[in-house]
Write an enzyme that holds these catalytic residues in place. Structure first.
Site, PDB file in Angstrom:
ATOM      1  N   MET A   1       0.627  -1.275   0.159  1.00 54.18           N
ATOM      2  CA  MET A   1      -0.077  -0.064   0.136  1.00 54.18           C
ATOM      3  C   MET A   1       0.897   1.159   0.018  1.00 54.18           C
ATOM      4  SD  MET A   1      -3.270  -0.725  -0.148  1.00 54.18           S
ATOM      5  CE  MET A   1      -4.030   0.659   0.468  1.00 54.18           C
TER       6      MET A   1
ATOM      7  N   SER B   1       4.416 -52.531 -27.769  1.00 52.13           N
ATOM      8  CA  SER B   1       4.196 -52.365 -26.189  1.00 52.13           C
ATOM      9  C   SER B   1       5.335 -51.537 -25.897  1.00 52.13           C
ATOM     10  CB  SER B   1       3.949 -53.494 -25.522  1.00 52.13           C
ATOM     11  OG  SER B   1       5.031 -54.286 -25.619  1.00 52.13           O
TER      12      SER B   1
END
Length: 634
Positions: A170, A545
């Site tokens: 801020m 595979s």
């Protein structure tokens, strides 16, 4: 009496009093999260500094480091207290989750500083998994960002009910209330959309200390509590779990001698007393608790959050991974679920691949189906997806190989939250929350049969086996498998050959050659091979595979010793030179995508039962070598 001795005694009394005072303080676990450079580490460093949790040598080192890294003026860079990794200090960002402990007069705290960068969202999710409260920081100059939304969504998803929206820095917007109010309004609209019912907003500056320990004179318009006071006084309902039905996931069977047998674990819900009726899941067996034992002796009652050992009146089968529950209100048991999954790995989810699923003390094998949808955290849209990429949040169905004792995540974090682990790399690749079991899981049951695999095999006078031929396209798998079957046939063996191309004409004609389709192709073939082995056959399969995970998946479907991995070891250049079907040529020209060995990987077996090299031997010689390795066949 010696005055020094008196002083030591007084000091010892002071220490004992101090420890006694702090022992009974409540503990709050919280996280700080948000986007990159929102000031999370600086805020935690400020909290540690203001709560006087920094030793003098640490403070001196911090002041020295602050000057070295160029902090403005002579002020302290509090982020350096938390950003411990060299890479974090160099980049000025948080990478890993940093846990810090501090205490005030009213409460003890464990805070997790979570990384803000999107790449490390998985680390943030880990830190949030045990938190009671989340401090979501927003840089006042930037407002609500994508990562702010993502972290907020994850905090809500994981069940954190206490949210603090800390609008930080801020001081860099001159403490402008209008900008602050606009950010809070923007976040409130998003929070309502994702289901956050309430949050506490406050304007702060971690660097300057505004509204951290006391209300700041720079923002007289803010009338709420400063951050530390809010953390000290926020109500955390730690008794909620105690009001639930009794749940004890078993971590260990405690058997120090023949006269004692108990079951140890952390009570995740409810309470238990000697004489209470309990049920062991998933078996459903019941018994009565005879005593509850801890390191401090026996207890008349134990509640959620305590680690105990319970003993039964009966010799009930119970082991690690089982759940002991109240007999009249047990959790559910199922093997198919819907879940929300947060994907945490650089490699995308492999749909249909088998992963380890760990839920509490339970570990099972699980496969995830194609996601129903993924969630866009900016718009909350449900988007179609074929897989889950890094940081994706999706809803999908999953199935486990064994029944899982569970509760919906909203009812129990312990029995509803799980992680997924890659079986090959052992990396944690995903985390999820179970919603409910699927109805079909409750309606489909195993039908017992009187004639089993042993009887089928005995009738054929052979031991069932699955001979799994794997190798590159063109390596000679099908040719060698065919030769092996011919020789087995001459030996009066009952066989069946499943060939990769042949299967794709029928059973798997709907599958392509993407990674997901290859995984599903092998899963289906594995299931068929298992059924054939159950019928007593010797099954030969000839498939590329390419992935170890799927070959291991099929291996685990069968009894030990029945899966024989045969690696047809042919170098790529040899297989490509043969190119009987012209596939390598198409792949090299870009006409054939996802071709193994060219633009899709082949993971060679590491320890196959049998290895043959078709450069060194003919197909007939390879077949003879395999038969010799297989003998005897009974």
């Amino acid at each position: 009496m010696d005055p020094i001795y008196k002083t030591d005694a007084l000091i010892a009394e002071d220490i004992d009093a101090y420890l006694e005072q702090h022992q009974h303080k409540s503990l709050l676990r919280f996280i700080t999260c948000g986007s990159v450079d929102d000031g999370k580490s600086t805020l935690i460093g400020r909290l540690l500094y203001d709560s006087k949790m920094i030793f003098e040598d640490q403070l001196e080192a911090l002041q020295s480091d602050s000057k070295r890294v160029g902090t403005q003026g002579q002020e302290i860079d509090f982020a350096l207290l938390v950003d411990g990794l060299a890479a974090e200090r160099e980049q000025g960002i948080t990478i890993d989750v940093a846990y810090r402990f501090f205490t005030t007069e009213k409460r003890k705290f464990i805070v997790a500083d979570c990384p803000g960068h999107e790449q490390y969202t998985r680390n943030m999710f880990t830190g949030a998994s045990t938190a009671d409260l989340a401090v979501i920081l927003i840089d006042a100059r930037k407002g609500v960002l994508v990562q702010t939304r993502r972290h907020s969504y994850l905090c809500n998803l994981i069940g954190i009910k206490n949210i603090v929206l800390a609008v930080n820095k801020m001081d860099l917007i001159d403490y402008d209330q209008a900008k602050y109010d606009a950010i809070v309004a923007d976040y409130a609209a998003f929070a309502e959309e994702i289901g956050i019912k309430a949050f506490t907003a406050m304007p702060i500056s971690g660097f300057k200390g505004d509204n951290i320990t006391t209300n700041s004179a720079n923002m007289p318009w803010y009338t709420g509590k400063p951050l530390i006071e809010h953390l000290e006084t926020v109500e955390i309902d730690n008794t909620a779990d105690q009001s639930k039905p009794f749940r004890l996931p078993v971590q260990w069977v405690n058997r120090p001698n023949l006269d004692f047998r108990g079951f140890s674990g952390l009570i995740s819900g409810g309470s238990v007393k000697p004489g209470d009726a309990v049920r062991v899941l998933p078996s459903g067996k019941t018994s009565v608790v005879t005593k509850i034992v801890t390191l401090d002796g026996e207890l008349d009652e134990a509640v959620a959050g305590q680690s105990v050992t319970v003993c039964f009146a009966d010799e009930v089968d119970c082991s690690r991974g089982n759940v002991i529950a109240a007999a009249d209100s047990p959790p559910e048991v199922s093997d198919q679920f819907e879940a929300t999954i947060v994907w945490m790995d650089d490699d995308a989810l492999h749909v249909g691949r088998s992963y380890w699923l760990k839920l509490g003390t339970q570990m099972v094998s699980a496969t995830v189906q194609q996601p129903k949808y993924t969630i866009n955290v900016n718009t909350m849209e449900h988007l179609a997806a074929k897989t889950l990429e890094l940081n994706a949040i999706g809803v999908a169905e999953l199935a486990t190989d064994k029944p899982l004792v569970f509760e919906a995540y909203e009812d129990s974090r312990t029995l509803g939250g799980f992680i997924l682990i890659d079986k090959i790399t052992n990396r944690t690749v995903g985390a999820g929350m179970l919603h409910f079991s699927l109805r079909r899981a409750q309606n489909v049951h195993w039908q017992p049969t009187d004639i089993g695999r042993e009887e089928h095999a005995a009738l054929k006078n052979q031991k069932p086996r699955v001979l799994w031929f794997t190798g590159l396209s063109g390596s000679g798998k099908s040719t060698i498998a065919n030769e092996v079957e011919k020789q087995l046939h001459l030996m009066n063996r009952h066989t069946f050959l499943l060939d990769g191309d042949n299967v794709r004409h029928g059973l798997n004609r709907d599958l392509g050659f993407t990674e997901a389709d290859r995984i599903e192709n092998i899963r289906r073939v594995g299931e068929v091979a298992k059924l054939m082995a159950d019928a007593g056959l010797i099954v030969l399969t000839a498939f590329i595979s390419p992935f170890r995970a799927e070959r291991d998946m099929v291996r685990k479907m069968l009894p030990e010793g029945e899966f024989i991995e045969i690696f047809v070891d042919t170098p790529l250049e040899v297989a490509e030179a043969r190119d009987v079907k012209g596939l390598y040529k198409k792949a090299r020209s870009g006409q054939l995508k996802n071709f193994t060995g060219i633009d899709s990987p082949y993971e060679a077996p590491e320890n196959p039962e049998i290895r043959v090299n078709t450069v060194e031997m003919t197909a007939a010689e390879a077949a003879e070598h395999i038969i010799r390795k297989l003998l005897p066949l009974k």
